[in-house]
Design an enzyme around this catalytic site. Structure first.
Site, short mmCIF file in Angstrom:
data_model
loop_
_atom_site.label_atom_id
_atom_site.label_comp_id
_atom_site.label_asym_id
_atom_site.label_seq_id
_atom_site.Cartn_x
_atom_site.Cartn_y
_atom_site.Cartn_z
N SER A 19 105.76 -43.97 -24.53
CA SER A 19 106.66 -43.00 -24.19
C SER A 19 108.00 -43.38 -23.48
CB SER A 19 106.06 -41.87 -23.45
OG SER A 19 106.47 -40.51 -23.48
N ILE A 42 104.46 -46.27 -20.30
CA ILE A 42 105.46 -45.13 -20.19
C ILE A 42 106.87 -45.78 -19.49
CG2 ILE A 42 104.92 -44.22 -17.77
CD1 ILE A 42 106.19 -41.63 -19.17
N CYS A 43 107.93 -45.60 -19.91
CA CYS A 43 109.34 -46.10 -19.48
C CYS A 43 109.48 -47.77 -19.70
CB CYS A 43 109.42 -45.66 -18.05
SG CYS A 43 111.10 -45.60 -17.52
N HIS A 44 109.51 -48.40 -18.59
CA HIS A 44 109.57 -49.67 -18.68
C HIS A 44 108.20 -50.55 -18.76
CE1 HIS A 44 113.48 -49.03 -17.12
NE2 HIS A 44 113.91 -50.20 -17.48
N TRP A 62 111.92 -46.72 -22.44
CA TRP A 62 113.14 -46.67 -21.75
C TRP A 62 114.26 -47.53 -23.01
CZ3 TRP A 62 115.15 -43.42 -18.68
CH2 TRP A 62 116.33 -43.58 -18.05
#
Length: 188
Positions: A161, A112-114, A133
């Site tokens: 995500s 998720i994200c980074h 991200w």
């Protein structure tokens, strides 16, 4: 009573200082509630520092050193985000090899994200549909991924995500993939 679809499975969480705390704690709680054993793996021993965006949050006790683990012993992997965390992980060859081994073994991975920064270094995103991200879009595209702006994406056992707002959908899909297990079509 919650569905214990992950009973008997062990899921690794790979993180180090600077991880986005909620991106570790929410999946951790959901996966544990689904019946899995969860293990915090890190290149550091002792504790690692969580973050709430740019503010220090809680410290978490590391269960296993990256030098003492093998992907063979886990049924899946979660890579939380935060900026400093995946940046440090992708510079550690042992961490990168650990991540790559999940793909070689066809095991599900959720980032998720980074978190996908580490996937780029492991060279496992080429030809895959992913999200992250937004600032990682160019990095992922340059690494051969098909980047999309969606709540979550699942491509052959890889769940990605964008941010903490997407955690409910991310956790649900990650649990589904961990329950499904090895993906014959997944390859490194």
């Amino acid at each position: 009573m919650p569905d214990k679809q992950l009973t008997g499975k062990t899921i690794a969480f790979l993180a180090t200082d600077g991880f986005e705390q909620v991106e570790l704690t929410k999946p951790w709680e959901a996966i544990k509630e689904a019946g899995a054993d969860v293990v915090l793996v890190s290149p550091k021993s002792g504790t690692i520092q969580g973050m709430n965006h740019d503010e220090k949050a809680d410290k978490f006790t590391v269960d296993k050193s990256i030098d003492a683990v093998s992907a063979e012993n886990y049924d899946g992997l979660v890579l939380p985000g935060g900026v400093a965390n995946p940046d440090a992980l992708r510079m550690n060859d042992t961490c990168v090899d650990f991540v790559r081994d999940f793909f070689k073994q066809g095991k599900p991975v959720a980032a998720i994200c980074h978190g996908p920064w580490t996937l780029i270094e492991a060279d496992v995103v080429k030809g895959r549909k992913v999200t992250s991200w937004p600032s990682l879009k160019t990095d992922l595209t340059n690494a051969g991924a098909d980047w999309v702006d969606e709540e979550y994406v699942c491509d052959q056992g890889l769940v990605t995500s964008r941010n903490p707002d997407d955690l409910p959908a991310f956790c649900k899909k990650a649990i589904e993939e961990f329950a499904e297990g090895v993906h014959a079509e997944q390859s490194a």
